[in-house]
Design an enzyme around this catalytic site. Sequence first.
Site, PDB file in Angstrom:
ATOM      1  N   THR A   1     -10.208   5.472  59.783  1.00  0.00           N
ATOM      2  CA  THR A   1     -10.747   5.868  61.090  1.00  0.00           C
ATOM      3  C   THR A   1     -12.163   6.413  60.921  1.00  0.00           C
ATOM      4  O   THR A   1     -12.462   7.042  59.907  1.00  0.00           O
ATOM      5  CB  THR A   1      -9.832   6.938  61.709  1.00  0.00           C
ATOM      6  OG1 THR A   1      -8.556   6.354  61.950  1.00  0.00           O
ATOM      7  CG2 THR A   1     -10.384   7.456  63.037  1.00  0.00           C
TER       8      THR A   1
ATOM      9  N   ASP B   1     -10.949   3.521  53.815  1.00  0.00           N
ATOM     10  CA  ASP B   1     -11.224   4.579  54.794  1.00  0.00           C
ATOM     11  C   ASP B   1     -12.558   5.252  54.460  1.00  0.00           C
ATOM     12  O   ASP B   1     -13.048   5.148  53.327  1.00  0.00           O
ATOM     13  CB  ASP B   1     -10.080   5.616  54.754  1.00  0.00           C
ATOM     14  CG  ASP B   1      -9.990   6.443  56.029  1.00  0.00           C
ATOM     15  OD1 ASP B   1     -10.913   6.381  56.862  1.00  0.00           O
ATOM     16  OD2 ASP B   1      -8.982   7.164  56.180  1.00  0.00           O
TER      17      ASP B   1
ATOM     18  N   ALA C   1     -15.070   8.914  54.600  1.00  0.00           N
ATOM     19  CA  ALA C   1     -14.902  10.322  54.202  1.00  0.00           C
ATOM     20  C   ALA C   1     -16.072  11.116  54.767  1.00  0.00           C
ATOM     21  O   ALA C   1     -17.129  10.559  55.081  1.00  0.00           O
ATOM     22  CB  ALA C   1     -14.860  10.460  52.685  1.00  0.00           C
ATOM     23  N   ASP C   2     -15.868  12.410  54.872  1.00  0.00           N
ATOM     24  CA  ASP C   2     -16.958  13.293  55.307  1.00  0.00           C
ATOM     25  C   ASP C   2     -17.755  13.793  54.116  1.00  0.00           C
ATOM     26  O   ASP C   2     -18.956  14.037  54.235  1.00  0.00           O
ATOM     27  CB  ASP C   2     -16.390  14.449  56.118  1.00  0.00           C
ATOM     28  CG  ASP C   2     -15.689  13.944  57.371  1.00  0.00           C
ATOM     29  OD1 ASP C   2     -16.360  13.298  58.184  1.00  0.00           O
ATOM     30  OD2 ASP C   2     -14.473  14.144  57.493  1.00  0.00           O
TER      31      ASP C   2
ATOM     32  N   LYS D   1     -11.893  14.963  54.501  1.00  0.00           N
ATOM     33  CA  LYS D   1     -11.730  14.005  55.582  1.00  0.00           C
ATOM     34  C   LYS D   1     -11.228  14.729  56.822  1.00  0.00           C
ATOM     35  O   LYS D   1     -10.798  15.870  56.750  1.00  0.00           O
ATOM     36  CB  LYS D   1     -10.725  12.915  55.180  1.00  0.00           C
ATOM     37  CG  LYS D   1     -11.324  11.887  54.226  1.00  0.00           C
ATOM     38  CD  LYS D   1     -10.379  10.719  53.951  1.00  0.00           C
ATOM     39  CE  LYS D   1      -9.860  10.027  55.162  1.00  0.00           C
ATOM     40  NZ  LYS D   1     -10.880   9.544  56.103  1.00  0.00           N
TER      41      LYS D   1
ATOM     42  N   GLY E   1     -13.065  14.619  59.903  1.00  0.00           N
ATOM     43  CA  GLY E   1     -14.115  14.839  60.901  1.00  0.00           C
ATOM     44  C   GLY E   1     -13.801  14.097  62.195  1.00  0.00           C
ATOM     45  O   GLY E   1     -14.138  14.548  63.287  1.00  0.00           O
TER      46      GLY E   1
ATOM     47  N   GLU F   1      -4.208   9.484  58.242  1.00  0.00           N
ATOM     48  CA  GLU F   1      -5.003   8.922  57.135  1.00  0.00           C
ATOM     49  C   GLU F   1      -4.381   9.288  55.789  1.00  0.00           C
ATOM     50  O   GLU F   1      -4.300   8.458  54.878  1.00  0.00           O
ATOM     51  CB  GLU F   1      -6.440   9.443  57.204  1.00  0.00           C
ATOM     52  CG  GLU F   1      -7.230   8.862  58.362  1.00  0.00           C
ATOM     53  CD  GLU F   1      -8.591   9.516  58.544  1.00  0.00           C
ATOM     54  OE1 GLU F   1      -9.472   8.831  59.072  1.00  0.00           O
ATOM     55  OE2 GLU F   1      -8.767  10.686  58.179  1.00  0.00           O
TER      56      GLU F   1
ATOM     57  N   LYS G   1     -22.806  11.315  52.076  1.00  0.00           N
ATOM     58  CA  LYS G   1     -21.508  11.999  51.906  1.00  0.00           C
ATOM     59  C   LYS G   1     -21.281  12.496  50.475  1.00  0.00           C
ATOM     60  O   LYS G   1     -20.292  13.167  50.206  1.00  0.00           O
ATOM     61  CB  LYS G   1     -20.360  11.052  52.289  1.00  0.00           C
ATOM     62  CG  LYS G   1     -20.536  10.275  53.582  1.00  0.00           C
ATOM     63  CD  LYS G   1     -20.350  11.140  54.784  1.00  0.00           C
ATOM     64  CE  LYS G   1     -20.474  10.402  56.098  1.00  0.00           C
ATOM     65  NZ  LYS G   1     -19.435   9.440  56.374  1.00  0.00           N
TER      66      LYS G   1
END
Length: 261
Positions: free
Chosen positions: A33, A89, A91-92, A102, A104, A111, A129
């Site tokens: 996401t 996926d 990641a922040d 993750k 955010g 997830e 990141k």
Amino acid sequence: MTDNLTGSDRGKYAASKAALEFIKPGMKVGLGTGSTAAWFVQLLAGKVNSEGLDIVGVPTSSRTRDLAASLGIKLTTLEDAGWLDVTVDGADEFDANLNLIKGGGGALLQEKIVASASNQMVVISDGSKQVDTLGAFPLPIEVVKFGWRSTESTVEEVLEGADVANRRISLREENGAPYVTDEGHYILDLHLNRIGDPRGLAEALNRIPGVVETGLFVLMADTVLVGYEDGNVHTYDRDRGDLGRHKVHMPSKDSLYVPGA
Ligand code: 5RP
């Protein structure tokens, strides 16, 4: 729609394109996401529709489910899929050990469940990141609504004894009301600035009744692909270390579509 593409968008695109190399016919694929994962979903749909790539996707949020379905990707649920070959996926943040923050985008619980049920987790990211130490990005934790203020107080107590630089907590809001996750929970964002011991903090937070899950993904990512504006992609592998850069083909600006995240 293509006029506003930033360097970050192009980096996300490059990483997503490199992630396609991990997808083989017949695979069950967890679909992450966020804006980076949305690039991946769009590129994957391109391969499904133009090359007949036969895969089935398991989305990690209602947003991703809607996007993937609208693009023609065959979907199933994690219940029906049982076990997945790979999850891709965003990641922040990620650090040198490939530990992640993750959530955010508010989808951390699904997830984490989907990534945990996968043989491999591939993280896609632009260069922004990558951090030395996790924690500049606020750490999201998903909490049940019932008694959330008491849960918050217990989180405060845990943070007192934790190796962090700051201890502010905020309830995530959307349109002036608490943000509610796909699973019907709230999110507390922990503004910590520095997380000295990600595993220890994750374990301590997970022991609190009312905390459903944290956005700390410790030793879960197998590979992180970091994309850059010029199409270079740097690969970090948890077992094999720094695998260096390779270049993916970047189409002209006009043929890039900005997917909804
Ligand atoms: C959603 C997430 C996202 O992967 C994370 O927030 C990164 O998002 P983006 O790709 O938009 O920067 O964890 O819950």
